[in-house]
Write a protein that holds these residues in place. Structure first.
Motif, mmCIF file in Angstrom:
data_model
loop_
_atom_site.group_PDB
_atom_site.id
_atom_site.type_symbol
_atom_site.label_atom_id
_atom_site.label_comp_id
_atom_site.label_asym_id
_atom_site.label_seq_id
_atom_site.Cartn_x
_atom_site.Cartn_y
_atom_site.Cartn_z
ATOM 1 N N PRO A 53 0.792 -1.103 0.116
ATOM 2 C CA PRO A 53 -0.079 -0.061 -0.102
ATOM 3 C C PRO A 53 0.901 1.201 0.130
ATOM 4 C CG PRO A 53 -0.461 -1.388 1.816
ATOM 5 C CD PRO A 53 0.680 -1.799 1.138
ATOM 6 N N GLY A 54 0.289 2.231 -0.340
ATOM 7 C CA GLY A 54 1.221 3.593 -0.495
ATOM 8 C C GLY A 54 1.326 3.943 1.008
ATOM 9 N N ALA A 55 2.437 4.410 1.207
ATOM 10 C CA ALA A 55 2.686 4.944 2.751
ATOM 11 C C ALA A 55 1.879 6.280 3.065
ATOM 12 C CB ALA A 55 4.207 5.239 2.821
ATOM 13 N N ILE A 56 1.743 6.109 4.221
ATOM 14 C CA ILE A 56 0.848 7.490 4.664
ATOM 15 C C ILE A 56 1.586 8.135 5.823
ATOM 16 C CG2 ILE A 56 -1.093 7.957 5.880
ATOM 17 C CD1 ILE A 56 -2.393 5.334 4.763
ATOM 18 N N ASP A 57 2.155 9.287 5.510
ATOM 19 C CA ASP A 57 3.084 10.119 6.273
ATOM 20 C C ASP A 57 2.053 11.040 7.194
ATOM 21 O OD1 ASP A 57 4.932 11.475 7.535
ATOM 22 O OD2 ASP A 57 6.291 11.362 6.073
ATOM 23 N N ASP A 58 1.971 10.938 8.686
ATOM 24 C CA ASP A 58 1.136 11.685 9.208
ATOM 25 C C ASP A 58 1.713 12.762 9.870
ATOM 26 O OD1 ASP A 58 2.794 10.765 11.441
ATOM 27 O OD2 ASP A 58 1.142 10.131 12.513
ATOM 28 N N GLN A 59 2.899 13.294 9.461
ATOM 29 C CA GLN A 59 3.445 14.392 9.895
ATOM 30 C C GLN A 59 4.593 14.982 8.888
ATOM 31 O OE1 GLN A 59 6.101 16.039 13.831
ATOM 32 N NE2 GLN A 59 5.765 14.029 13.524
ATOM 33 N N VAL A 60 4.125 15.959 8.382
ATOM 34 C CA VAL A 60 5.262 16.709 7.368
ATOM 35 C C VAL A 60 4.972 18.230 7.383
ATOM 36 C CG1 VAL A 60 5.159 14.740 5.773
ATOM 37 C CG2 VAL A 60 3.683 16.818 5.467
ATOM 38 N N HIS A 61 6.072 18.945 7.097
ATOM 39 C CA HIS A 61 5.866 20.340 6.787
ATOM 40 C C HIS A 61 6.309 20.847 5.650
ATOM 41 C CE1 HIS A 61 6.071 20.861 11.244
ATOM 42 N NE2 HIS A 61 6.750 19.795 11.416
ATOM 43 N N PHE A 62 5.332 21.105 4.924
ATOM 44 C CA PHE A 62 5.459 21.584 3.409
ATOM 45 C C PHE A 62 5.566 23.099 3.161
ATOM 46 C CE2 PHE A 62 3.645 17.292 1.176
ATOM 47 C CZ PHE A 62 4.981 16.645 1.712
ATOM 48 N N ARG A 63 5.521 23.877 4.172
ATOM 49 C CA ARG A 63 6.162 25.326 4.325
ATOM 50 C C ARG A 63 5.260 26.315 3.483
ATOM 51 N NH1 ARG A 63 8.893 24.156 8.953
ATOM 52 N NH2 ARG A 63 10.767 23.248 8.209
ATOM 53 N N GLU A 64 4.048 25.686 2.956
ATOM 54 C CA GLU A 64 3.287 26.548 2.062
ATOM 55 C C GLU A 64 1.989 26.949 2.766
ATOM 56 O OE1 GLU A 64 1.906 27.435 -2.396
ATOM 57 O OE2 GLU A 64 2.525 25.490 -1.909
ATOM 58 N N PRO A 65 1.309 28.187 3.202
ATOM 59 C CA PRO A 65 1.965 29.371 2.334
ATOM 60 C C PRO A 65 2.965 29.985 3.447
ATOM 61 C CG PRO A 65 -0.042 29.874 3.685
ATOM 62 C CD PRO A 65 0.088 28.494 3.801
ATOM 63 N N GLY A 66 3.758 31.054 2.731
ATOM 64 C CA GLY A 66 4.514 31.750 3.519
ATOM 65 C C GLY A 66 6.064 31.613 3.694
ATOM 66 N N LEU A 67 6.190 30.256 3.551
ATOM 67 C CA LEU A 67 7.837 29.794 3.764
ATOM 68 C C LEU A 67 8.365 28.907 2.423
ATOM 69 C CD1 LEU A 67 7.482 28.450 7.324
ATOM 70 C CD2 LEU A 67 8.471 30.573 6.753
ATOM 71 N N THR A 68 7.889 29.640 1.265
ATOM 72 C CA THR A 68 7.997 28.788 0.029
ATOM 73 C C THR A 68 9.576 28.903 -0.606
ATOM 74 O OG1 THR A 68 6.757 30.476 -1.299
ATOM 75 C CG2 THR A 68 5.442 28.756 -0.460
ATOM 76 N N LYS A 70 11.820 27.516 0.876
ATOM 77 C CA LYS A 70 12.430 26.252 1.089
ATOM 78 C C LYS A 70 11.612 25.273 0.681
ATOM 79 C CE LYS A 70 11.856 27.719 5.875
ATOM 80 N NZ LYS A 70 12.491 27.757 7.100
ATOM 81 N N ALA A 71 10.475 25.350 0.461
ATOM 82 C CA ALA A 71 9.479 24.066 0.138
ATOM 83 C C ALA A 71 7.937 24.678 -0.168
ATOM 84 C CB ALA A 71 9.403 23.152 1.233
ATOM 85 N N ASN A 72 7.414 23.841 -1.244
ATOM 86 C CA ASN A 72 5.925 24.089 -1.028
ATOM 87 C C ASN A 72 5.223 22.711 -1.190
ATOM 88 O OD1 ASN A 72 5.869 23.409 -4.180
ATOM 89 N ND2 ASN A 72 7.034 25.493 -4.382
ATOM 90 N N ILE A 73 3.965 22.642 -1.413
ATOM 91 C CA ILE A 73 3.034 21.661 -1.549
ATOM 92 C C ILE A 73 3.416 20.799 -2.658
ATOM 93 C CG2 ILE A 73 0.631 20.710 -1.673
ATOM 94 C CD1 ILE A 73 -0.071 22.998 0.460
ATOM 95 N N TYR A 74 3.648 21.603 -3.966
ATOM 96 C CA TYR A 74 3.965 20.842 -5.032
ATOM 97 C C TYR A 74 5.391 20.177 -5.055
ATOM 98 C CZ TYR A 74 5.747 20.183 -9.704
ATOM 99 O OH TYR A 74 6.414 19.597 -10.825
ATOM 100 N N THR A 75 6.274 20.881 -4.704
ATOM 101 C CA THR A 75 7.805 20.217 -4.804
ATOM 102 C C THR A 75 7.818 19.148 -3.825
ATOM 103 O OG1 THR A 75 8.401 21.910 -3.134
ATOM 104 C CG2 THR A 75 8.699 22.203 -5.339
#
Length: 461
Positions: A53-68, A70-75
Protein backbone atom coordinates in the motif's frame (compact mmCIF):
# COMPACT_ATOMS: atom_id res chain seq x y z
CA UNK A 1 -6.58 4.16 -17.32
CA UNK A 2 -7.30 0.69 -15.99
CA UNK A 3 -4.35 -1.53 -15.08
CA UNK A 4 -3.57 -5.11 -14.20
CA UNK A 5 -0.45 -5.49 -12.08
CA UNK A 6 0.62 -8.99 -13.05
CA UNK A 7 2.50 -11.55 -10.99
CA UNK A 8 3.65 -9.55 -8.00
CA UNK A 9 4.32 -10.28 -4.34
CA UNK A 10 1.52 -8.49 -2.51
CA UNK A 11 2.48 -7.27 0.97
CA UNK A 12 -0.68 -6.68 2.96
CA UNK A 13 -2.12 -7.30 6.43
CA UNK A 14 0.75 -9.41 7.83
CA UNK A 15 0.92 -11.59 4.72
CA UNK A 16 2.77 -11.87 1.40
CA UNK A 17 0.78 -13.46 -1.42
CA UNK A 18 1.54 -13.88 -5.11
CA UNK A 19 -0.98 -12.69 -7.68
CA UNK A 20 -2.56 -9.96 -9.77
CA UNK A 21 -4.27 -6.67 -8.93
CA UNK A 22 -6.91 -5.10 -11.19
CA UNK A 23 -7.17 -1.32 -10.93
CA UNK A 24 -10.34 0.18 -12.39
CA UNK A 25 -11.58 3.76 -12.15
CA UNK A 26 -9.03 4.61 -9.49
CA UNK A 27 -9.82 1.74 -7.14
CA UNK A 28 -8.75 -1.83 -6.54
CA UNK A 29 -11.35 -3.80 -8.45
CA UNK A 30 -10.06 -7.33 -7.93
CA UNK A 31 -7.27 -9.28 -6.24
CA UNK A 32 -6.70 -12.81 -7.54
CA UNK A 33 -4.04 -15.32 -8.51
CA UNK A 34 -4.65 -14.59 -12.20
CA UNK A 35 -6.86 -11.88 -13.69
CA UNK A 36 -8.16 -11.49 -17.23
CA UNK A 37 -10.80 -8.95 -18.28
CA UNK A 38 -13.00 -8.35 -21.30
CA UNK A 39 -12.48 -4.59 -21.22
CA UNK A 40 -9.31 -2.71 -22.10
CA UNK A 41 -6.51 -2.63 -19.53
CA UNK A 42 -2.81 -1.91 -19.49
CA UNK A 43 -0.84 -4.84 -18.11
CA UNK A 44 2.18 -4.18 -15.90
CA UNK A 45 4.65 -7.02 -15.56
CA UNK A 46 5.61 -7.02 -11.87
CA UNK A 47 7.48 -10.32 -11.70
CA UNK A 48 10.15 -10.13 -9.03
CA UNK A 49 8.69 -6.97 -7.51
CA UNK A 50 6.81 -6.36 -4.26
CA UNK A 51 3.58 -4.37 -4.08
CA UNK A 52 2.76 -2.45 -0.89
CA UNK A 53 0.00 0.00 0.00
CA UNK A 54 1.16 3.56 -0.50
CA UNK A 55 2.82 4.94 2.62
CA UNK A 56 0.84 7.46 4.68
CA UNK A 57 2.99 10.10 6.35
CA UNK A 58 1.09 11.63 9.27
CA UNK A 59 3.63 14.39 9.95
CA UNK A 60 5.14 16.67 7.32
CA UNK A 61 5.94 20.37 6.98
CA UNK A 62 5.53 21.51 3.37
CA UNK A 63 5.99 25.24 4.24
CA UNK A 64 3.17 26.70 2.17
CA UNK A 65 1.99 29.42 2.53
CA UNK A 66 4.64 31.92 3.54
CA UNK A 67 7.84 29.88 3.66
CA UNK A 68 8.00 28.76 0.06
CA UNK A 69 11.63 29.72 -0.46
CA UNK A 70 12.44 26.34 1.10
CA UNK A 71 9.47 24.14 0.09
CA UNK A 72 5.91 24.13 -1.20
CA UNK A 73 3.10 21.63 -1.49
CA UNK A 74 3.88 20.84 -5.15
CA UNK A 75 7.62 20.21 -4.74
CA UNK A 76 7.36 18.20 -1.53
CA UNK A 77 4.37 16.10 -2.65
CA UNK A 78 6.37 15.34 -5.80
CA UNK A 79 9.27 14.14 -3.64
CA UNK A 80 6.82 12.16 -1.53
CA UNK A 81 5.38 10.12 -4.40
CA UNK A 82 8.91 9.44 -5.68
CA UNK A 83 9.44 7.77 -2.32
CA UNK A 84 6.21 5.76 -2.31
CA UNK A 85 4.34 8.14 0.01
CA UNK A 86 0.85 8.53 -1.46
CA UNK A 87 -0.86 10.49 1.34
CA UNK A 88 0.36 13.11 3.79
CA UNK A 89 -0.93 15.09 6.77
CA UNK A 90 0.68 18.51 7.01
CA UNK A 91 1.37 20.66 10.05
CA UNK A 92 0.02 24.18 10.76
CA UNK A 93 3.27 26.10 11.36
CA UNK A 94 3.24 27.95 8.06
CA UNK A 95 3.14 31.74 7.64
CA UNK A 96 0.52 32.66 8.64
CA UNK A 97 -0.16 29.63 10.84
CA UNK A 98 -3.42 27.75 10.25
CA UNK A 99 -5.16 29.38 13.22
CA UNK A 100 -8.55 29.97 11.56
CA UNK A 101 -10.86 27.81 9.51
CA UNK A 102 -10.42 30.17 6.58
CA UNK A 103 -6.62 29.85 6.65
CA UNK A 104 -6.95 26.07 6.99
CA UNK A 105 -9.19 25.87 3.93
CA UNK A 106 -6.76 28.02 1.93
CA UNK A 107 -4.19 25.26 2.32
CA UNK A 108 -6.68 22.70 1.04
CA UNK A 109 -7.32 24.91 -1.98
CA UNK A 110 -3.60 25.12 -2.75
CA UNK A 111 -3.23 21.34 -2.43
CA UNK A 112 -6.20 20.66 -4.71
CA UNK A 113 -4.39 22.55 -7.46
CA UNK A 114 -0.81 21.41 -6.90
CA UNK A 115 -0.43 18.23 -4.82
CA UNK A 116 0.55 15.00 -6.56
CA UNK A 117 -0.31 13.05 -3.39
CA UNK A 118 -3.46 12.83 -1.29
CA UNK A 119 -3.55 15.39 1.49
CA UNK A 120 -4.92 16.57 4.79
CA UNK A 121 -3.98 19.46 7.08
CA UNK A 122 -3.95 19.82 10.85
CA UNK A 123 -5.72 22.71 12.53
CA UNK A 124 -3.28 24.86 14.49
CA UNK A 125 -3.62 25.95 18.12
CA UNK A 126 -2.35 28.89 20.13
CA UNK A 127 -3.05 30.32 23.55
CA UNK A 128 -5.83 32.47 22.11
CA UNK A 129 -7.68 30.71 19.25
CA UNK A 130 -9.82 28.27 21.24
CA UNK A 131 -13.08 29.20 19.48
CA UNK A 132 -11.54 28.59 16.05
CA UNK A 133 -10.18 25.23 17.17
CA UNK A 134 -13.65 24.20 18.37
CA UNK A 135 -15.07 24.99 14.93
CA UNK A 136 -12.94 22.11 13.63
CA UNK A 137 -15.36 19.70 15.37
CA UNK A 138 -17.76 20.41 12.52
CA UNK A 139 -15.19 19.04 10.06
CA UNK A 140 -14.21 15.81 11.77
CA UNK A 141 -14.79 13.80 8.58
CA UNK A 142 -12.45 15.87 6.40
CA UNK A 143 -9.71 17.22 8.71
CA UNK A 144 -7.06 14.87 10.08
CA UNK A 145 -6.77 16.46 13.51
CA UNK A 146 -5.72 19.30 15.78
CA UNK A 147 -2.04 19.99 16.41
CA UNK A 148 -0.68 21.29 19.71
CA UNK A 149 2.95 22.36 20.10
CA UNK A 150 3.73 21.75 23.78
CA UNK A 151 7.32 22.87 23.14
CA UNK A 152 8.84 25.84 21.34
CA UNK A 153 8.04 26.20 17.67
CA UNK A 154 7.77 28.65 14.81
CA UNK A 155 5.82 31.82 15.55
CA UNK A 156 3.29 31.70 18.37
CA UNK A 157 2.19 28.10 18.05
CA UNK A 158 3.42 27.20 21.52
CA UNK A 159 0.48 26.43 23.80
CA UNK A 160 1.72 26.70 27.37
CA UNK A 161 -1.31 28.12 29.18
CA UNK A 162 -2.59 25.28 31.41
CA UNK A 163 -6.19 26.50 31.27
CA UNK A 164 -6.12 26.70 27.48
CA UNK A 165 -4.61 23.24 27.19
CA UNK A 166 -7.26 21.77 29.45
CA UNK A 167 -10.06 23.43 27.48
CA UNK A 168 -8.72 22.20 24.14
CA UNK A 169 -8.29 18.64 25.41
CA UNK A 170 -11.80 18.72 26.87
CA UNK A 171 -13.54 20.26 23.87
CA UNK A 172 -11.85 18.75 20.81
CA UNK A 173 -13.71 15.86 19.19
CA UNK A 174 -10.94 15.12 16.69
CA UNK A 175 -7.61 13.44 17.29
CA UNK A 176 -5.11 15.75 19.00
CA UNK A 177 -1.50 15.37 17.83
CA UNK A 178 1.14 16.83 20.13
CA UNK A 179 4.76 17.89 19.87
CA UNK A 180 5.92 17.19 23.43
CA UNK A 181 8.91 19.01 24.88
CA UNK A 182 8.75 20.96 28.16
CA UNK A 183 9.55 24.57 27.28
CA UNK A 184 10.61 25.73 30.75
CA UNK A 185 13.15 22.90 30.97
CA UNK A 186 14.52 23.69 27.50
CA UNK A 187 15.13 27.31 28.54
CA UNK A 188 16.79 26.26 31.80
CA UNK A 189 19.07 23.80 30.03
CA UNK A 190 19.99 26.41 27.45
CA UNK A 191 20.86 29.01 30.09
CA UNK A 192 22.97 26.50 31.99
CA UNK A 193 24.91 25.50 28.87
CA UNK A 194 25.45 29.09 27.76
CA UNK A 195 26.88 29.90 31.18
CA UNK A 196 29.53 27.23 30.56
CA UNK A 197 30.44 27.96 26.93
CA UNK A 198 30.06 30.82 24.47
CA UNK A 199 29.46 28.87 21.27
CA UNK A 200 27.02 25.98 21.01
CA UNK A 201 27.93 22.93 18.93
CA UNK A 202 25.51 20.57 17.14
CA UNK A 203 26.18 17.90 19.79
CA UNK A 204 24.81 20.29 22.46
CA UNK A 205 21.33 20.03 20.98
CA UNK A 206 20.37 16.75 22.75
CA UNK A 207 21.75 18.18 25.98
CA UNK A 208 19.40 21.16 25.77
CA UNK A 209 16.47 19.00 24.62
CA UNK A 210 17.22 15.95 26.73
CA UNK A 211 15.19 12.90 27.73
CA UNK A 212 13.57 14.62 30.71
CA UNK A 213 12.37 17.49 28.50
CA UNK A 214 10.46 15.01 26.35
CA UNK A 215 9.20 12.78 29.15
CA UNK A 216 7.74 15.57 31.27
CA UNK A 217 5.78 17.00 28.37
CA UNK A 218 4.54 13.63 27.09
CA UNK A 219 3.49 12.71 30.63
CA UNK A 220 1.56 15.99 30.92
CA UNK A 221 -0.21 15.40 27.59
CA UNK A 222 -1.22 11.89 28.62
CA UNK A 223 -2.57 13.14 31.95
CA UNK A 224 -4.70 15.69 30.11
CA UNK A 225 -5.93 13.06 27.65
CA UNK A 226 -6.87 10.59 30.37
CA UNK A 227 -8.64 13.29 32.36
CA UNK A 228 -10.75 14.32 29.35
CA UNK A 229 -10.92 10.99 27.47
CA UNK A 230 -9.26 12.72 24.53
CA UNK A 231 -8.00 10.86 21.47
CA UNK A 232 -4.28 11.68 21.75
CA UNK A 233 -1.45 10.93 19.32
CA UNK A 234 2.06 11.88 20.48
CA UNK A 235 4.41 12.63 17.62
CA UNK A 236 8.10 11.74 17.12
CA UNK A 237 8.92 9.83 20.30
CA UNK A 238 12.70 10.02 20.69
CA UNK A 239 13.61 8.65 24.13
CA UNK A 240 13.73 5.36 25.96
CA UNK A 241 12.22 7.02 29.02
CA UNK A 242 8.96 7.94 27.27
CA UNK A 243 8.25 4.35 26.24
CA UNK A 244 6.94 3.44 29.70
CA UNK A 245 3.97 5.72 28.92
CA UNK A 246 2.64 3.50 26.12
CA UNK A 247 1.10 0.04 25.91
CA UNK A 248 0.85 -2.88 23.50
CA UNK A 249 -1.92 -4.60 25.47
CA UNK A 250 -4.72 -2.92 23.51
CA UNK A 251 -5.45 -3.34 19.76
CA UNK A 252 -4.58 -0.20 17.83
CA UNK A 253 -8.19 0.43 16.82
CA UNK A 254 -9.14 0.62 20.50
CA UNK A 255 -6.28 2.78 21.75
CA UNK A 256 -7.10 6.28 22.94
CA UNK A 257 -3.41 7.17 23.25
CA UNK A 258 -1.02 6.32 20.41
CA UNK A 259 2.56 7.18 19.53
CA UNK A 260 4.69 7.76 16.46
CA UNK A 261 8.38 7.25 15.80
CA UNK A 262 10.24 8.98 12.96
CA UNK A 263 12.75 7.43 10.59
CA UNK A 264 15.62 9.71 11.64
CA UNK A 265 15.30 8.64 15.28
CA UNK A 266 15.44 5.01 14.11
CA UNK A 267 18.47 5.63 11.89
CA UNK A 268 20.75 8.27 13.46
CA UNK A 269 22.15 8.67 16.96
CA UNK A 270 23.99 11.46 18.77
CA UNK A 271 27.24 9.88 17.57
CA UNK A 272 26.38 11.14 14.06
CA UNK A 273 26.68 14.81 15.03
CA UNK A 274 30.46 14.37 14.66
CA UNK A 275 30.13 13.86 10.89
CA UNK A 276 26.74 15.35 10.01
CA UNK A 277 26.55 18.26 12.45
CA UNK A 278 23.55 20.54 11.98
CA UNK A 279 22.30 18.47 9.06
CA UNK A 280 20.63 16.25 11.67
CA UNK A 281 19.58 18.99 14.07
CA UNK A 282 15.87 18.58 14.71
CA UNK A 283 13.24 18.86 17.45
CA UNK A 284 13.01 16.64 19.39
CA UNK A 285 16.73 16.03 19.15
CA UNK A 286 18.44 12.87 17.94
CA UNK A 287 19.83 11.40 21.14
CA UNK A 288 22.28 8.85 22.56
CA UNK A 289 22.39 5.34 20.99
CA UNK A 290 20.52 3.57 23.81
CA UNK A 291 17.42 5.56 22.84
CA UNK A 292 17.51 4.29 19.25
CA UNK A 293 17.80 0.70 20.47
CA UNK A 294 14.80 1.17 22.77
CA UNK A 295 12.74 2.79 19.98
CA UNK A 296 13.33 -0.19 17.70
CA UNK A 297 12.28 -2.59 20.45
CA UNK A 298 9.10 -0.62 21.15
CA UNK A 299 8.28 -0.36 17.43
CA UNK A 300 8.53 -4.09 16.96
CA UNK A 301 6.45 -4.92 20.06
CA UNK A 302 3.77 -2.33 19.16
CA UNK A 303 4.18 0.19 21.94
CA UNK A 304 5.02 2.57 19.09
CA UNK A 305 2.28 2.54 16.48
CA UNK A 306 3.35 4.52 13.40
CA UNK A 307 6.50 5.29 11.41
CA UNK A 308 6.58 8.83 9.93
CA UNK A 309 9.13 11.42 8.80
CA UNK A 310 8.44 14.84 10.35
CA UNK A 311 9.76 16.09 6.99
CA UNK A 312 10.92 19.64 7.77
CA UNK A 313 13.05 21.21 5.02
CA UNK A 314 15.31 24.23 5.47
CA UNK A 315 17.79 25.73 3.04
CA UNK A 316 21.46 24.95 3.53
CA UNK A 317 21.98 28.62 4.40
CA UNK A 318 19.42 28.32 7.20
CA UNK A 319 21.36 25.32 8.43
CA UNK A 320 24.58 27.36 8.39
CA UNK A 321 25.99 25.13 5.66
CA UNK A 322 27.23 25.36 2.07
CA UNK A 323 27.48 22.93 -0.83
CA UNK A 324 31.03 22.79 -2.11
CA UNK A 325 32.19 22.46 -5.72
CA UNK A 326 32.68 18.71 -5.25
CA UNK A 327 29.06 18.34 -4.08
CA UNK A 328 29.88 17.85 -0.40
CA UNK A 329 28.08 19.79 2.34
CA UNK A 330 30.09 21.49 5.09
CA UNK A 331 30.09 24.62 7.24
CA UNK A 332 31.52 27.66 5.40
CA UNK A 333 35.29 27.60 4.88
CA UNK A 334 35.74 30.58 7.22
CA UNK A 335 34.39 28.51 10.08
CA UNK A 336 31.34 30.71 10.50
CA UNK A 337 27.81 29.41 10.15
CA UNK A 338 25.05 29.48 12.69
CA UNK A 339 27.10 28.42 15.72
CA UNK A 340 24.17 26.81 17.50
CA UNK A 341 21.52 28.84 15.70
CA UNK A 342 20.91 26.49 12.78
CA UNK A 343 17.26 25.80 12.02
CA UNK A 344 15.92 22.50 13.34
CA UNK A 345 14.46 19.99 10.88
CA UNK A 346 15.40 17.46 8.20
CA UNK A 347 14.06 16.84 4.66
CA UNK A 348 13.03 13.17 4.63
CA UNK A 349 9.75 12.48 2.80
CA UNK A 350 11.40 11.08 -0.36
CA UNK A 351 13.19 8.26 1.46
CA UNK A 352 11.31 6.79 4.46
CA UNK A 353 10.13 3.63 2.71
CA UNK A 354 13.54 2.99 1.16
CA UNK A 355 15.16 3.49 4.57
CA UNK A 356 12.85 0.94 6.16
CA UNK A 357 13.50 -1.48 3.29
CA UNK A 358 17.20 -1.10 4.10
CA UNK A 359 16.39 -2.35 7.59
CA UNK A 360 14.33 -5.18 6.09
CA UNK A 361 17.48 -6.28 4.26
CA UNK A 362 19.42 -5.89 7.51
CA UNK A 363 17.01 -8.30 9.20
CA UNK A 364 15.83 -5.77 11.77
CA UNK A 365 12.20 -5.59 10.63
CA UNK A 366 10.01 -7.59 8.24
CA UNK A 367 8.50 -6.06 5.13
CA UNK A 368 5.07 -7.02 6.49
CA UNK A 369 5.80 -4.96 9.61
CA UNK A 370 6.91 -2.03 7.45
CA UNK A 371 3.54 -2.10 5.66
CA UNK A 372 1.79 -2.28 9.01
CA UNK A 373 3.57 0.72 10.53
CA UNK A 374 3.71 2.97 7.46
CA UNK A 375 0.40 2.11 5.75
CA UNK A 376 -2.12 0.16 7.84
CA UNK A 377 -1.48 1.80 11.21
CA UNK A 378 -1.80 5.44 10.05
CA UNK A 379 -5.07 4.53 8.31
CA UNK A 380 -6.37 2.82 11.45
CA UNK A 381 -5.08 5.44 13.86
CA UNK A 382 -6.69 8.35 11.98
CA UNK A 383 -9.77 6.35 10.85
CA UNK A 384 -8.86 7.05 7.25
CA UNK A 385 -11.55 6.12 4.75
CA UNK A 386 -10.74 3.40 2.19
CA UNK A 387 -6.96 3.78 2.18
CA UNK A 388 -3.91 2.16 3.74
CA UNK A 389 -4.70 -1.44 2.77
CA UNK A 390 -4.74 -3.51 -0.41
CA UNK A 391 -8.43 -4.39 -0.38
CA UNK A 392 -11.05 -4.67 -3.09
CA UNK A 393 -13.01 -1.43 -3.27
CA UNK A 394 -10.26 0.68 -1.70
CA UNK A 395 -8.50 3.50 -3.52
CA UNK A 396 -5.55 2.22 -5.54
CA UNK A 397 -2.77 3.95 -3.60
CA UNK A 398 0.04 1.49 -4.24
CA UNK A 399 3.82 1.31 -4.58
CA UNK A 400 5.88 -1.24 -6.54
CA UNK A 401 9.38 -1.78 -5.17
CA UNK A 402 12.38 -3.73 -6.41
CA UNK A 403 14.19 -5.21 -3.42
CA UNK A 404 17.20 -6.16 -5.54
CA UNK A 405 18.00 -2.89 -7.28
CA UNK A 406 20.17 -0.38 -5.46
CA UNK A 407 19.57 3.35 -5.22
CA UNK A 408 22.16 5.87 -3.99
CA UNK A 409 21.01 9.27 -2.77
CA UNK A 410 22.77 12.18 -4.48
CA UNK A 411 22.12 15.85 -5.09
CA UNK A 412 21.13 14.91 -8.64
CA UNK A 413 18.20 12.67 -7.64
CA UNK A 414 16.78 14.67 -4.72
CA UNK A 415 13.40 16.30 -5.46
CA UNK A 416 13.10 18.54 -2.39
CA UNK A 417 13.05 22.25 -3.16
CA UNK A 418 15.78 22.77 -0.55
CA UNK A 419 18.03 20.55 -2.69
CA UNK A 420 19.78 18.45 -0.03
CA UNK A 421 19.31 15.40 2.19
CA UNK A 422 21.03 14.13 5.35
CA UNK A 423 21.13 10.77 3.55
CA UNK A 424 23.30 11.91 0.62
CA UNK A 425 25.80 9.21 -0.27
CA UNK A 426 23.75 6.48 1.40
CA UNK A 427 22.94 3.47 -0.80
CA UNK A 428 19.60 1.74 -0.36
CA UNK A 429 19.28 -1.90 -1.41
CA UNK A 430 15.89 -1.20 -3.01
CA UNK A 431 14.25 1.12 -5.54
CA UNK A 432 10.78 2.63 -5.93
CA UNK A 433 9.64 1.44 -9.36
CA UNK A 434 6.10 2.86 -9.59
CA UNK A 435 3.78 4.82 -7.34
CA UNK A 436 0.02 4.82 -7.92
CA UNK A 437 -2.19 7.56 -6.47
CA UNK A 438 -5.93 6.89 -6.86
CA UNK A 439 -5.13 4.43 -9.64
CA UNK A 440 -2.87 6.80 -11.59
CA UNK A 441 0.83 6.10 -12.13
CA UNK A 442 2.12 9.39 -10.74
CA UNK A 443 5.74 8.22 -10.54
CA UNK A 444 7.59 5.59 -12.56
CA UNK A 445 10.84 5.06 -14.42
CA UNK A 446 12.33 8.08 -12.60
CA UNK A 447 9.66 10.36 -14.08
CA UNK A 448 6.36 11.95 -13.04
CA UNK A 449 2.89 12.34 -14.49
CA UNK A 450 2.51 16.03 -13.74
CA UNK A 451 -1.18 15.98 -14.68
CA UNK A 452 -2.13 13.89 -11.64
CA UNK A 453 -3.58 15.54 -8.55
CA UNK A 454 -4.25 13.88 -5.24
CA UNK A 455 -7.52 13.95 -3.30
CA UNK A 456 -8.55 15.41 0.03
CA UNK A 457 -8.46 12.61 2.58
CA UNK A 458 -11.70 11.60 4.27
CA UNK A 459 -12.09 10.13 7.75
CA UNK A 460 -14.64 7.70 9.19
CA UNK A 461 -15.56 9.45 12.45
Amino acid sequence: MNYIIKGTSIVNESNISYGDILIKDGRIEKIASNIDTKYKTTDINAEGLHLLPGAIDDQVHFREPGLTHKANIYTESRAAVAGGVTSFMEMPNTNPPAFTQELLEEKYTIASKTSLANYSFFMGTSNDNYDEVMRTNEKKKDVCGVKIFMGSSTGNLLVDNPLTLDKIFAGTELLIATHCEEESMIKANMEKLLSQKKILEPSDHPVIRNEDVCFESSFKAIQLAKKNNTRLHILHISTAKELQLFTNLIPLKDKRITAEVCVHHLHFTADDYATLGDRIKCNPAIKAPHNRAALWEALLDDRLDIIATDHAPHTLEEKGLVRNADGSITPPANGEGHKGGAHAGLPLVQHPLLLMLYYVKQGRISIEKVAEKMCHAPATCFQLKERGFIREGYFADLVLVDLNKQHTVSKDNIYYKCGWSPLEGFTFPATIEKTFVNGNIVYGNNGFDESVRGMRLQFER
